[in-house]
Design a protein around this motif. Structure first.
Motif, PDB file in Angstrom:
ATOM      1  N   ASN A 119      28.752 -10.187  54.848  1.00 34.31           N
ATOM      2  CA  ASN A 119      29.195  -9.111  53.966  1.00 34.31           C
ATOM      3  C   ASN A 119      29.025  -7.728  54.566  1.00 34.31           C
ATOM      4  O   ASN A 119      29.942  -6.902  54.551  1.00 34.31           O
ATOM      5  N   TRP A 120      27.808  -7.443  55.109  1.00 35.22           N
ATOM      6  CA  TRP A 120      27.564  -6.100  55.649  1.00 35.22           C
ATOM      7  C   TRP A 120      28.433  -5.819  56.867  1.00 35.22           C
ATOM      8  O   TRP A 120      28.954  -4.710  57.035  1.00 35.22           O
ATOM      9  N   LEU A 121      28.614  -6.851  57.722  1.00 38.50           N
ATOM     10  CA  LEU A 121      29.421  -6.658  58.927  1.00 38.50           C
ATOM     11  C   LEU A 121      30.897  -6.541  58.558  1.00 38.50           C
ATOM     12  O   LEU A 121      31.635  -5.743  59.149  1.00 38.50           O
ATOM     13  N   THR A 138      32.084  -5.250  55.859  1.00 36.97           N
ATOM     14  CA  THR A 138      32.301  -3.910  55.312  1.00 36.97           C
ATOM     15  C   THR A 138      32.484  -2.889  56.427  1.00 36.97           C
ATOM     16  O   THR A 138      33.375  -2.031  56.373  1.00 36.97           O
ATOM     17  N   VAL A 139      31.638  -2.984  57.456  1.00 36.82           N
ATOM     18  CA  VAL A 139      31.772  -2.087  58.611  1.00 36.82           C
ATOM     19  C   VAL A 139      33.139  -2.272  59.265  1.00 36.82           C
ATOM     20  O   VAL A 139      33.831  -1.293  59.602  1.00 36.82           O
TER      21      VAL A 139
END
Length: 277
Positions: free
Chosen positions: A210-212, A214-215
């Motif tokens: 998820n975090w990657l 988003t980036v």
């Protein structure tokens, strides 16, 4: 007998004509340098071609695309966009080489427009990018990639790719002016890989953590890649689960490069003016 001192135009229209003429002269200079350095041209164009063959045939058989589309058709728009961003490194090294050799100091000693050198270098790099994208386009057709959009959509996709290259060129120009020497440019290529890999270049962002993801979705490269896929009619259309920039890819593929240029154009011009101070 001494040569007459050139007169710098004073009126606004004359200064514009003067700047355009100087810019074209610098553009021709850089194009002539490229023609006399075939190894640089071949090396620049060989990397994306090898990448297309490597990812398209070696990895392509093991990667699936949402909707069971062709991975090569999914891949090629990402490879086009990646090649545009890789122009940062080549531009930075070329500019740093000129600075180290004192070429820019000689330009600054001449009665020429301050912006002509940086704009001329940028124009030459964009013209070189047209050659790159043409070769990649033909290579893509040879390995089975096809575009399914209209002529206007295809032209718009190519225009957005060149717009990204234009923005990347201004970044490379500024970086080249602050490098201590052309040898320092060797660190740029490894730094380019995270920028081009943390994007939707090779795989959908939905498959990332998820975090990657988003980036990657807010990476300007992803917007251009998604816009190219949409306009070429290739697999990989953005779903409603991705971030807003990818849902409005064509718009953001225009906005992101303009924002980058708004930041780096004045930085590059100011840095060039301060070189000999």
């Amino acid at each position: 007998m001494t040569a007459p001192t050139p007169v710098i135009p004073q009126s606004g229209l004359e200064r514009v004509r003067w700047a355009v003429s100087d810019t074209w002269t610098i553009t021709l200079r850089y194009l002539m340098h490229l023609s006399r350095s075939p190894e640089r041209v071949v090396g620049t164009m060989l990397f994306p071609v090898v990448s297309i063959l490597l990812f398209g045939f070696v990895f392509g058989s093991a990667i699936s695309v949402p909707g069971d589309g062709s991975y090569r058709e999914y891949l090629l728009p990402g490879m086009f966009a990646q090649a545009m961003v890789f122009g940062i490194a080549g531009q930075a090294v070329a500019v740093a080489t000129d600075v180290a050799r004192g070429v820019n100091d000689r330009f600054r000693s001449m009665p020429m427009s301050d912006s002509a050198v940086v704009v001329g270098q940028t124009c030459a790099e964009v013209l070189n990018a047209m050659l790159d994208i043409t070769l990649m386009f033909l290579c893509g057709l040879a390995v089975g990639w096809r575009f399914h959009g209209s002529f206007s959509d295809t032209a718009l996709a190519l225009g957005l790719l060149l717009l990204l290259r234009l923005a990347a060129t201004w970044i490379g120009l500024y970086v080249g002016l602050i490098l201590r020497g052309p040898e320092s440019g060797g660190v740029l290529m490894p730094l380019m890989f995270p920028v081009t890999m943390i994007a939707n270049t090779f795989v959908p962002t939905e498959a990332m953590p998820n975090w990657l993801g988003t980036v990657a979705e807010w990476n300007p490269l992803s917007a251009t890649t998604a816009a190219a896929r949409e306009l070429f009619g290739n697999p990989g259309a953005a779903s409603t689960d991705v971030a807003w920039p990818l849902q409005n890819a064509v718009l953001m593929a225009t906005v992101w490069p303009l924002v980058i240029m708004a930041i780096f154009m004045p930085l590059a011009v100011r840095r060039y003016r301060r070189l000999s101070r």
